[in-house]
Enzyme design. Structure first.
Site, PDB file in Angstrom:
ATOM      1  N   GLU A   1      -4.739 -20.822 -46.182  1.00 10.00           N
ATOM      2  CA  GLU A   1      -4.424 -20.441 -44.915  1.00 10.00           C
ATOM      3  C   GLU A   1      -3.261 -21.711 -44.513  1.00 10.00           C
ATOM      4  OE1 GLU A   1      -3.916 -17.877 -43.676  1.00 10.00           O
ATOM      5  OE2 GLU A   1      -5.502 -16.818 -44.902  1.00 10.00           O
TER       6      GLU A   1
ATOM      7  N   TYR B   1      -4.174 -19.212 -35.050  1.00 13.46           N
ATOM      8  CA  TYR B   1      -3.854 -18.276 -36.173  1.00 13.46           C
ATOM      9  C   TYR B   1      -4.957 -18.532 -37.219  1.00 13.46           C
ATOM     10  CZ  TYR B   1      -2.608 -16.417 -40.513  1.00 13.46           C
ATOM     11  OH  TYR B   1      -2.862 -15.801 -41.752  1.00 13.46           O
TER      12      TYR B   1
ATOM     13  N   ASP C   1      -0.188 -13.569 -37.213  1.00 13.59           N
ATOM     14  CA  ASP C   1       1.077 -14.276 -37.455  1.00 13.59           C
ATOM     15  C   ASP C   1       2.127 -13.725 -37.229  1.00 13.59           C
ATOM     16  OD1 ASP C   1       0.964 -12.815 -39.602  1.00 13.59           O
ATOM     17  OD2 ASP C   1       0.941 -14.480 -41.184  1.00 13.59           O
TER      18      ASP C   1
END
Ligand code: ADE
Length: 342
Positions: free
Chosen positions: A51, A132, A150
Site C-alpha cells: 500500500e 486511506y 483513493d
C-alpha cells in the site's frame, strides 16, 4: 443520501464481488479469491508495504520494488533492522522519499510493539499511515469493516453517483457511501474489487462500460457522460524552478555524490551536487575546479513544482568517494542527469 439511492445501490456489493471472483488481477501482494476462500491469511507487513509503495505509483512500477524489498527484507523485523542508507537506496526511483523515511520509522515502531495494531484507529497512529492506508490495511490484512478510498475509488463513485457538487464535499459524501456499502463478511475483497474495477474498467479515459458489472447502477452511464466525472476544480499550474546539477567523474568511473539533508525534498537520499533550485537560473557554483562542460538539461516534476536542471560534466584524475554509484541507486532526477553524462 436519499432512499432512492439506497435502493439503487442495494446489490452493488454482490455484483462487484461476483465480478471480482472471476476477474481479480493476480498481484504478488494479494491473497486471491481462491486462496482467501481456502483460509490463507495475509501478512500485514506485505499488505502495508504494497500500500505504501502503490501510493502515487503504478502497479507495474511498484511491483519490481515490492519483489526486491520482500526478497531482501522478508519480515517486518528484517526491515526494522535494515540500515537507513540501504532502504533509501532500494527506494530510489519510487519518489516521494518521505514515504521511505516513514516506512522505516513505522517498521521500527511495529517491530518494537511486537505486533501490528489491527484497527483503523490503531493503524492511523503509525508514521506514514493516513486514512486511506489505515482503511486498506485494516480491511485487507485484518478483515475489518473498513473502506479504502483513493483516487480510483473516488472516480468510480463520482460516476456511479454522477456527483456534480463541490468536489471536496462530494468526496466526503462518496466516502460515506462506500463505507456504508462495505460488506461485513468480505471487506478485503470489496476493497480489492473496487481497486480492480477502477484500474481495469472504470479507467480515467475511455472507461470500459460494456464490461462493467455496475453498469446498470451507474448514473453517469445513464447520462451517457461517464468521462465527464469526476468533476474537480481546475489544477493550478505548477511553478517552475531552475538550477544546475554537476556530474564529476573520477578515476574508475566513480562519481561525486552527496547525501542530502534528512529534512526536505529527497531528504536522506544520495544525490549529485546541485545549485539551489530557484525561479531564475542561478550562477553556477561548481563543486570542484575542472573543465566543466554543459551537456544538456533534465526535467523532473515534483509534487509542488517542475524542475529543470542544466547538466554540467567534468572529469578528474582523483578517486572520488563513495565510488561508483549505479544510476538506479539515485532518485530519478539525478539518475536522468547521470545517464546523460555517461
Ligand atoms: N492500489 C492501491 N493499493 C492497491 C492494491 N493493494 N492492489 C492493487 N492496486 C492498488
Amino acid at each position: 443520501m436519499n432512499m432512492d439511492e439506497k435502493l439503487h445501490f442495494a446489490d452493488l456489493s454482490d455484483r462487484l464481488l461476483d465480478w471480482y471472483a472471476v476477474s481479480a488481477r493476480d498481484l504478488p501482494w494479494r491473497i486471491g479469491p481462491a486462496d482467501r476462500a481456502r483460509g490463507v491469511k495475509p501478512d500485514p507487513y506485505r499488505v502495508w508495504l504494497a500500500e505504501i509503495m502503490l501510493q502515487q505509483t503504478t502497479v507495474p512500477h511498484a511491483t519490481r520494488y515490492y519483489l526486491a524489498f520482500t526478497q531482501r527484507w522478508p519480515k517486518i523485523e528484517d526491515l526494522a533492522a535494515a540500515q537507513d542508507e540501504d532502504v533509501m537506496a532500494a527506494w530510489a526511483g519510487l519518489g516521494y522519499y518521505a514515504r521511505a523515511r516513514n516506512l522505516l520509522k513505522c517498521a521500527r515502531e511495529v517491530a518494537a510493539l511486537g505486533a501490528w495494531p489491527d484497527t483503523v484507529e490503531g493503524l492511523r497512529k503509525l508514521p506514514g499511515i493516513g486514512p486511506y492506508t489505515a482503511g486498506a490495511v485494516a480491511a485487507l490484512a485484518f478483515g475489518r469493516r473498513a473502506a479504502a478510498v483513493d483516487g480510483n475509488v473516488d472516480r468510480v463513485f463520482a460516476r456511479l453517483m454522477a456527483l456534480k457538487g463541490e468536489w471536496k464535499l462530494e468526496k466526503e459524501r462518496l466516502k460515506r457511501e462506500v463505507e456504508s456499502l462495505v460488506p461485513a463478511d468480505r471487506p478485503a475483497e470489496f476493497a480489492e474489487a473496487l481497486m480492480d474495477l477502477g484500474a481495469t474498467i472504470c479507467t480515467p479515459k475511455s472507461p470500459n462500460c460494456l464490461l462493467c458489472p455496475l453498469r446498470s447502477l451507474c448514473a453517469a452511464q445513464a447520462e451517457g457522460a461517464q468521462e465527464r466525472y469526476p468533476i474537480k476544480p481546475k489544477k493550478v499550474p505548477k511553478p517552475t524552478r531552475l538550477g544546475h546539477v554537476y556530474v564529476l567523474f573520477g578515476r574508475d568511473r566513480s562519481v561525486m555524490t552527496e547525501r542530502r539533508p534528512d529534512k526536505g525534498l529527497l531528504g536522506g537520499m544520495l544525490g549529485l551536487p546541485t545549485s539551489d533550485w530557484v525561479s531564475d537560473l542561478p550562477e553556477t557554483d561548481f563543486p570542484a575546479a575542472g573543465a566543466w562542460e554543459e551537456i544538456g538539461e533534465v526535467r523532473h516534476v515534483f509534487t509542488h513544482f517542475a524542475l529543470t536542471l542544466k547538466v554540467w560534466r567534468a572529469e578528474t584524475a582523483e578517486p572520488l568517494t563513495p565510488g561508483a554509484v549505479a544510476a538506479d541507486g539515485l532518485p530519478s532526477v539525478f539518475a536522468k542527469a547521470l545517464k546523460l553524462a555517461r
